[in-house]
Design a protein around this motif. Structure first.
Motif, PDB file in Angstrom:
ATOM      1  N   UNK A 152      -8.421  -9.739   8.970  1.00  9.98           N
ATOM      2  CA  UNK A 152      -7.009  -9.382   9.109  1.00  9.98           C
ATOM      3  C   UNK A 152      -6.097 -10.455   8.523  1.00  9.98           C
ATOM      4  N   UNK A 153      -6.550 -11.695   8.560  1.00 14.56           N
ATOM      5  CA  UNK A 153      -5.720 -12.791   8.025  1.00 14.56           C
ATOM      6  C   UNK A 153      -5.536 -12.682   6.518  1.00 14.56           C
ATOM      7  N   UNK A 154      -6.409 -11.930   5.842  1.00  8.70           N
ATOM      8  CA  UNK A 154      -6.269 -11.709   4.405  1.00  8.70           C
ATOM      9  C   UNK A 154      -5.516 -10.418   4.101  1.00  8.70           C
ATOM     10  N   UNK A 155      -5.867  -9.342   4.834  1.00 11.06           N
ATOM     11  CA  UNK A 155      -5.336  -8.033   4.475  1.00 11.06           C
ATOM     12  C   UNK A 155      -4.013  -7.689   5.143  1.00 11.06           C
ATOM     13  N   UNK A 156      -3.733  -8.270   6.296  1.00 10.45           N
ATOM     14  CA  UNK A 156      -2.448  -8.003   6.939  1.00 10.45           C
ATOM     15  C   UNK A 156      -1.266  -8.418   6.061  1.00 10.45           C
ATOM     16  N   UNK A 157      -1.333  -9.573   5.358  1.00 16.82           N
ATOM     17  CA  UNK A 157      -0.219  -9.924   4.474  1.00 16.82           C
ATOM     18  C   UNK A 157       0.063  -8.878   3.397  1.00 16.82           C
ATOM     19  N   UNK A 158      -0.989  -8.266   2.855  1.00 21.02           N
ATOM     20  CA  UNK A 158      -0.772  -7.238   1.846  1.00 21.02           C
ATOM     21  C   UNK A 158      -0.161  -5.981   2.451  1.00 21.02           C
ATOM     22  N   UNK A 159      -0.645  -5.579   3.629  1.00 26.40           N
ATOM     23  CA  UNK A 159      -0.053  -4.420   4.294  1.00 26.40           C
ATOM     24  C   UNK A 159       1.418  -4.681   4.615  1.00 26.40           C
ATOM     25  N   UNK A 160       1.705  -5.906   5.038  1.00 31.06           N
ATOM     26  CA  UNK A 160       3.084  -6.289   5.324  1.00 31.06           C
ATOM     27  C   UNK A 160       3.941  -6.171   4.059  1.00 31.06           C
ATOM     28  N   UNK A 161       3.455  -6.689   2.952  1.00 25.34           N
ATOM     29  CA  UNK A 161       4.245  -6.696   1.722  1.00 25.34           C
ATOM     30  C   UNK A 161       4.483  -5.283   1.212  1.00 25.34           C
ATOM     31  N   UNK A 162       3.447  -4.449   1.243  1.00 27.17           N
ATOM     32  CA  UNK A 162       3.601  -3.079   0.767  1.00 27.17           C
ATOM     33  C   UNK A 162       4.544  -2.284   1.667  1.00 27.17           C
ATOM     34  N   UNK A 163       4.612  -2.655   2.939  1.00 25.70           N
ATOM     35  CA  UNK A 163       5.496  -1.942   3.870  1.00 25.70           C
ATOM     36  C   UNK A 163       6.967  -2.203   3.582  1.00 25.70           C
ATOM     37  N   UNK A 164       7.257  -3.235   2.777  1.00 27.94           N
ATOM     38  CA  UNK A 164       8.641  -3.545   2.447  1.00 27.94           C
ATOM     39  C   UNK A 164       9.249  -2.515   1.504  1.00 27.94           C
ATOM     40  N   UNK A 165       8.401  -1.666   0.932  1.00 25.63           N
ATOM     41  CA  UNK A 165       8.898  -0.582   0.072  1.00 25.63           C
ATOM     42  C   UNK A 165       9.201  -1.048  -1.332  1.00 25.63           C
ATOM     43  N   UNK A 166      10.258  -0.511  -1.909  1.00 20.50           N
ATOM     44  CA  UNK A 166      10.608  -0.788  -3.299  1.00 20.50           C
ATOM     45  C   UNK A 166      10.892   0.517  -4.019  1.00 20.50           C
ATOM     46  N   UNK A 167      11.288   0.413  -5.267  1.00 20.30           N
ATOM     47  CA  UNK A 167      11.667   1.608  -6.032  1.00 20.30           C
ATOM     48  C   UNK A 167      10.459   2.475  -6.401  1.00 20.30           C
ATOM     49  N   UNK A 168       9.257   1.868  -6.462  1.00 23.26           N
ATOM     50  CA  UNK A 168       8.058   2.574  -6.936  1.00 23.26           C
ATOM     51  C   UNK A 168       8.312   3.189  -8.312  1.00 23.26           C
ATOM     52  N   UNK A 169       9.105   2.496  -9.115  1.00 19.83           N
ATOM     53  CA  UNK A 169       9.520   3.021 -10.412  1.00 19.83           C
ATOM     54  C   UNK A 169       8.347   3.198 -11.358  1.00 19.83           C
ATOM     55  N   UNK A 170       7.516   2.185 -11.466  1.00 17.15           N
ATOM     56  CA  UNK A 170       6.446   2.183 -12.465  1.00 17.15           C
ATOM     57  C   UNK A 170       5.394   3.269 -12.216  1.00 17.15           C
ATOM     58  N   UNK A 171       4.907   3.424 -10.986  1.00 15.47           N
ATOM     59  CA  UNK A 171       3.930   4.499 -10.774  1.00 15.47           C
ATOM     60  C   UNK A 171       4.514   5.892 -11.000  1.00 15.47           C
ATOM     61  N   UNK A 172       5.788   6.077 -10.632  1.00 18.55           N
ATOM     62  CA  UNK A 172       6.395   7.394 -10.831  1.00 18.55           C
ATOM     63  C   UNK A 172       6.597   7.660 -12.321  1.00 18.55           C
TER      64      UNK A 172
END
Length: 321
Positions: free
Chosen positions: A25-45
């Motif tokens: 969890x000490x490795x993967x929780x930071x990534x889940x936290x960062x992705x939860x911040x959202x963003x425009x998701x411009x590039x994948x769309x």
């Protein structure tokens, strides 16, 4: 053809799944936290829109779009470390929240996960998509290094800055569209037109970002104007000003860049106004937008299929946030 907003909602739902195991969890929780911040998701769309421009969205496009978004977030985690940034989207950055060493590892494993999604592609596409993905990833890193190199230089030319921004910002937008176009069955000529459309939109997007940082409404832009000025960041505005100022203005500007006086932002903005940099930025932004629209107009497809991309281009370039 679906609009950016329609596809953005669909991608947000698709991307909301868990991408990482629970442990450690000490490795993967930071990534889940960062992705939860959202963003425009411009590039994948953009990838999905590039696919739909030429045909029905394929299952592989969702995997490519996910890989693109994970790669983009990997770059943001590492950029924040290099920039020593305390906040991202109004929340603590990963290295600020979890420590720099963990942030480095979290970013690394996010990149690895991006390749897992590419590895799920149909064999007919995987080699070609992987080539573009790797080329683009390398170019983004080159752009970031040039950006850091420029921090210690006062002689950066406009063409050098344009090259750096093309690598750091534009190529990922362009490649996202191009990879989607490949999945949609586009031929080489149309793929190149789509790529050039993405490059020009990326330049206009960055110029608008630079403009808003200096002249934007803080209530809409989300931060006080002048952040780039305080950080002495090389921007379209600063590079162009350094090219056209007279000797007296140049001396004042160089003095301000070497200091952190209380009225620094106000005085630099005054120099920008004296040199009519705001007006120049608006005109140059329109030049890039016009070039982008010319490229997409040359794609021999029904105009209504191209309209969502043209609408998005106008929104990105004329946004005030």
């Amino acid at each position: 053809m679906q609009s950016f907003d329609e596809l953005s909602k669909k991608f947000a739902d698709y991307f909301s799944r868990s991408h990482f195991p629970a442990q450690p969890a000490t490795l993967y929780e930071p990534n889940n936290y960062f992705l939860s911040l959202g963003g425009k998701r411009l590039r994948p769309v953009l990838c999905l829109m590039g696919n739909e421009l030429f045909g029905e969205i394929k299952a592989d496009a969702w995997n490519v779009a996910t890989a693109i978004e994970l790669f983009h977030n990997f770059t943001l985690i590492h950029d924040d470390i290099m920039d020593k940034a305390p906040l991202r989207r109004g929340k603590p950055t990963v290295h600020h929240q979890y420590g720099e060493s963990t942030a480095i590892l979290a970013g690394d494993v996010m990149l690895v996960k991006a390749y897992d999604y590419i590895n799920q592609l149909s064999p007919v596409y995987i080699s070609r998509i992987l080539h573009i993905f790797n080329k683009t990833a390398r170019e983004v890193c080159e752009g970031q290094q040039l950006d850091m190199d420029f921090e210690t230089r006062n002689d950066v030319s406009f063409d050098e800055y344009l090259h750096m921004i093309t690598l750091k910002t534009s190529v990922l937008l362009a490649a996202s569209l191009q990879m989607g176009g490949i999945l949609g069955g586009a031929d080489e000529q149309n793929l190149e037109l789509l790529y050039q459309f993405g490059l020009k939109i990326g330049l206009a997007f960055q110029m608008q970002d630079d403009y808003l940082d200096a002249f934007g409404d803080p209530k809409k832009f989300g931060k006080q104007p002048g952040g780039d000025i305080l950080a002495n960041k090389k921007t379209f505005l600063l590079i162009k000003t350094l090219e056209i100022v007279n000797d007296t203005q140049r001396s004042e500007l160089q003095h301000l860049l070497a200091t952190n006086e209380a009225d620094k932002v106000q005085r630099v903005l005054q120099l920008y106004n004296d040199c009519k940099i705001g007006e120049w930025a608006k005109e140059q932004k329109e030049v890039y937008l016009t070039q982008a629209l010319t490229h997409i107009d040359e794609i021999p497809i029904a105009p209504e299929r191209k309209q969502p991309l043209k609408d998005l281009a106008g929104l990105l370039v004329k946004r005030d946030y």
